[in-house]
Write a protein that holds these residues in place. Structure first.
Motif, PDB file in Angstrom:
ATOM      1  N   GLU A  67      67.870 -30.159  33.846  1.00 17.47           N
ATOM      2  CA  GLU A  67      66.779 -29.470  33.167  1.00 17.47           C
ATOM      3  C   GLU A  67      67.131 -29.214  31.708  1.00 17.47           C
ATOM      4  O   GLU A  67      68.294 -29.060  31.350  1.00 17.47           O
ATOM      5  N   SER A  68      66.101 -29.130  30.887  1.00 20.07           N
ATOM      6  CA  SER A  68      66.267 -28.776  29.494  1.00 20.07           C
ATOM      7  C   SER A  68      64.987 -28.126  28.991  1.00 20.07           C
ATOM      8  O   SER A  68      63.943 -28.220  29.629  1.00 20.07           O
ATOM      9  N   GLY A  69      65.067 -27.468  27.847  1.00 20.34           N
ATOM     10  CA  GLY A  69      63.898 -26.900  27.214  1.00 20.34           C
ATOM     11  C   GLY A  69      63.760 -25.400  27.325  1.00 20.34           C
ATOM     12  O   GLY A  69      62.834 -24.824  26.743  1.00 20.34           O
ATOM     13  N   GLY A  70      64.651 -24.758  28.059  1.00 22.19           N
ATOM     14  CA  GLY A  70      64.589 -23.315  28.171  1.00 22.19           C
ATOM     15  C   GLY A  70      65.021 -22.635  26.887  1.00 22.19           C
ATOM     16  O   GLY A  70      65.515 -23.263  25.959  1.00 22.19           O
ATOM     17  N   GLY A  71      64.815 -21.327  26.846  1.00 27.11           N
ATOM     18  CA  GLY A  71      65.204 -20.572  25.677  1.00 27.11           C
ATOM     19  C   GLY A  71      64.495 -19.245  25.605  1.00 27.11           C
ATOM     20  O   GLY A  71      63.914 -18.774  26.579  1.00 27.11           O
ATOM     21  N   LEU A  72      64.558 -18.643  24.436  1.00 27.10           N
ATOM     22  CA  LEU A  72      63.928 -17.352  24.172  1.00 27.10           C
ATOM     23  C   LEU A  72      62.609 -17.564  23.451  1.00 27.10           C
ATOM     24  O   LEU A  72      62.545 -18.287  22.454  1.00 27.10           O
ATOM     25  N   VAL A  73      61.568 -16.923  23.943  1.00 29.08           N
ATOM     26  CA  VAL A  73      60.250 -17.054  23.342  1.00 29.08           C
ATOM     27  C   VAL A  73      59.537 -15.708  23.388  1.00 29.08           C
ATOM     28  O   VAL A  73      59.772 -14.902  24.289  1.00 29.08           O
ATOM     29  N   GLY A 115      63.657 -32.210  43.339  1.00 27.16           N
ATOM     30  CA  GLY A 115      63.051 -33.494  43.606  1.00 27.16           C
ATOM     31  C   GLY A 115      63.419 -34.024  44.969  1.00 27.16           C
ATOM     32  O   GLY A 115      64.572 -33.906  45.397  1.00 27.16           O
ATOM     33  N   SER A 116      62.437 -34.584  45.671  1.00 27.28           N
ATOM     34  CA  SER A 116      62.682 -35.286  46.921  1.00 27.28           C
ATOM     35  C   SER A 116      62.917 -36.742  46.566  1.00 27.28           C
ATOM     36  O   SER A 116      61.991 -37.442  46.146  1.00 27.28           O
ATOM     37  N   ILE A 117      64.155 -37.185  46.724  1.00 28.98           N
ATOM     38  CA  ILE A 117      64.564 -38.476  46.184  1.00 28.98           C
ATOM     39  C   ILE A 117      65.249 -39.318  47.241  1.00 28.98           C
ATOM     40  O   ILE A 117      66.148 -38.855  47.933  1.00 28.98           O
ATOM     41  N   GLY A 118      64.801 -40.566  47.326  1.00 31.55           N
ATOM     42  CA  GLY A 118      65.467 -41.532  48.174  1.00 31.55           C
ATOM     43  C   GLY A 118      66.573 -42.205  47.403  1.00 31.55           C
ATOM     44  O   GLY A 118      66.333 -42.798  46.347  1.00 31.55           O
ATOM     45  N   SER A 119      67.788 -42.119  47.931  1.00 29.96           N
ATOM     46  CA  SER A 119      68.955 -42.700  47.291  1.00 29.96           C
ATOM     47  C   SER A 119      69.729 -43.521  48.311  1.00 29.96           C
ATOM     48  O   SER A 119      70.259 -42.972  49.280  1.00 29.96           O
ATOM     49  N   ILE A 120      69.771 -44.808  48.100  1.00 30.36           N
ATOM     50  CA  ILE A 120      70.406 -45.753  49.016  1.00 30.36           C
ATOM     51  C   ILE A 120      69.758 -45.646  50.400  1.00 30.36           C
ATOM     52  O   ILE A 120      68.633 -46.086  50.597  1.00 30.36           O
ATOM     53  N   MET A 121      70.454 -45.036  51.369  1.00 30.67           N
ATOM     54  CA  MET A 121      69.970 -45.001  52.743  1.00 30.67           C
ATOM     55  C   MET A 121      69.428 -43.643  53.178  1.00 30.67           C
ATOM     56  O   MET A 121      69.010 -43.496  54.325  1.00 30.67           O
ATOM     57  N   VAL A 122      69.425 -42.676  52.288  1.00 32.74           N
ATOM     58  CA  VAL A 122      69.005 -41.336  52.667  1.00 32.74           C
ATOM     59  C   VAL A 122      67.947 -40.794  51.718  1.00 32.74           C
ATOM     60  O   VAL A 122      67.846 -41.215  50.564  1.00 32.74           O
ATOM     61  N   VAL A 123      67.158 -39.858  52.233  1.00 32.73           N
ATOM     62  CA  VAL A 123      66.195 -39.117  51.437  1.00 32.73           C
ATOM     63  C   VAL A 123      66.535 -37.639  51.563  1.00 32.73           C
ATOM     64  O   VAL A 123      66.695 -37.131  52.673  1.00 32.73           O
ATOM     65  N   ARG A 124      66.649 -36.954  50.459  1.00 32.92           N
ATOM     66  CA  ARG A 124      66.985 -35.544  50.484  1.00 32.92           C
ATOM     67  C   ARG A 124      66.454 -34.856  49.238  1.00 32.92           C
ATOM     68  O   ARG A 124      66.023 -35.506  48.279  1.00 32.92           O
ATOM     69  N   ASP A 125      66.480 -33.541  49.283  1.00 33.07           N
ATOM     70  CA  ASP A 125      66.102 -32.742  48.129  1.00 33.07           C
ATOM     71  C   ASP A 125      67.300 -32.547  47.213  1.00 33.07           C
ATOM     72  O   ASP A 125      68.402 -32.243  47.661  1.00 33.07           O
ATOM     73  N   TYR A 126      67.061 -32.719  45.926  1.00 32.27           N
ATOM     74  CA  TYR A 126      68.074 -32.472  44.914  1.00 32.27           C
ATOM     75  C   TYR A 126      67.610 -31.349  44.002  1.00 32.27           C
ATOM     76  O   TYR A 126      66.422 -31.247  43.687  1.00 32.27           O
ATOM     77  N   TRP A 127      68.548 -30.529  43.599  1.00 31.08           N
ATOM     78  CA  TRP A 127      68.271 -29.406  42.717  1.00 31.08           C
ATOM     79  C   TRP A 127      69.020 -29.545  41.405  1.00 31.08           C
ATOM     80  O   TRP A 127      70.176 -29.970  41.374  1.00 31.08           O
ATOM     81  N   GLY A 128      68.361 -29.185  40.325  1.00 31.94           N
ATOM     82  CA  GLY A 128      69.039 -29.080  39.053  1.00 31.94           C
ATOM     83  C   GLY A 128      69.823 -27.791  38.970  1.00 31.94           C
ATOM     84  O   GLY A 128      69.743 -26.930  39.852  1.00 31.94           O
ATOM     85  N   GLN A 129      70.591 -27.638  37.903  1.00 32.78           N
ATOM     86  CA  GLN A 129      71.420 -26.455  37.725  1.00 32.78           C
ATOM     87  C   GLN A 129      70.653 -25.259  37.181  1.00 32.78           C
ATOM     88  O   GLN A 129      71.145 -24.136  37.229  1.00 32.78           O
ATOM     89  N   GLY A 130      69.466 -25.486  36.677  1.00 33.39           N
ATOM     90  CA  GLY A 130      68.628 -24.416  36.181  1.00 33.39           C
ATOM     91  C   GLY A 130      68.691 -24.259  34.676  1.00 33.39           C
ATOM     92  O   GLY A 130      69.691 -24.590  34.043  1.00 33.39           O
ATOM     93  N   THR A 131      67.611 -23.755  34.117  1.00 32.15           N
ATOM     94  CA  THR A 131      67.547 -23.459  32.696  1.00 32.15           C
ATOM     95  C   THR A 131      66.907 -22.088  32.511  1.00 32.15           C
ATOM     96  O   THR A 131      65.911 -21.765  33.155  1.00 32.15           O
ATOM     97  N   GLN A 132      67.501 -21.272  31.653  1.00 33.22           N
ATOM     98  CA  GLN A 132      67.051 -19.900  31.460  1.00 33.22           C
ATOM     99  C   GLN A 132      65.831 -19.850  30.546  1.00 33.22           C
ATOM    100  O   GLN A 132      65.827 -20.433  29.462  1.00 33.22           O
ATOM    101  N   VAL A 133      64.817 -19.134  30.996  1.00 32.95           N
ATOM    102  CA  VAL A 133      63.645 -18.840  30.180  1.00 32.95           C
ATOM    103  C   VAL A 133      63.553 -17.330  30.030  1.00 32.95           C
ATOM    104  O   VAL A 133      63.490 -16.605  31.030  1.00 32.95           O
ATOM    105  N   THR A 134      63.561 -16.863  28.800  1.00 30.84           N
ATOM    106  CA  THR A 134      63.460 -15.442  28.522  1.00 30.84           C
ATOM    107  C   THR A 134      62.265 -15.187  27.621  1.00 30.84           C
ATOM    108  O   THR A 134      62.176 -15.760  26.532  1.00 30.84           O
ATOM    109  N   VAL A 135      61.359 -14.340  28.075  1.00 29.88           N
ATOM    110  CA  VAL A 135      60.162 -13.998  27.315  1.00 29.88           C
ATOM    111  C   VAL A 135      60.299 -12.546  26.878  1.00 29.88           C
ATOM    112  O   VAL A 135      60.231 -11.633  27.699  1.00 29.88           O
TER     113      VAL A 135
END
Length: 119
Positions: free
Chosen positions: A6-12, A97-117
């Protein structure tokens, strides 16, 4: 191995906008549904928006009319355009994301991005 970044987080300021991006890379055969979740301090992780491989979308009631999820399949990327941001939107935002990779399909998670308002 598949990775989501992920990218694009920040203070707004309240009322401002941010655009989050989530790029998938690695041994990807097929990307199915993708979504954005968020988790605020002391709160459970909650669904923000999802988008299917066909482009259908769903949103949490709290963000309807303000957030827009989209995807660029050629770039293996999902976006979250966030407008009219409120302090209660402050959280770590995670891409899934639900992603098929080689022989398996599984959910993958990003590390997260902080959004502060905040002013």
């Amino acid at each position: 191995q598949v990775q989501l970044v992920e990218s694009g987080g920040g203070l707004v300021q309240p009322g401002g906008s941010l655009r989050l991006s989530c790029a998938a890379s690695g041994s990807i055969f097929k990307i199915n549904d993708m979504g954005w979740y968020r988790q605020a301090p002391g709160k459970q992780r909650e669904l923000v928006a999802v988008i299917t491989s066909g482009g259908s979308t769903n949103y949490a009631d709290s963000v309807k009319g303000r957030f827009t999820i989209s995807r660029d399949n050629a770039k293996n990327t999902v976006y979250l355009q966030m407008n009219s941001l409120k302090p209660e939107d402050t959280a770590v935002y995670y891409c899934k994301g639900s992603i098929g990779s080689i022989m398996v399909v599984r959910d993958y998670w990003g590390q997260g991005t902080q959004v502060t308002v905040s002013s």
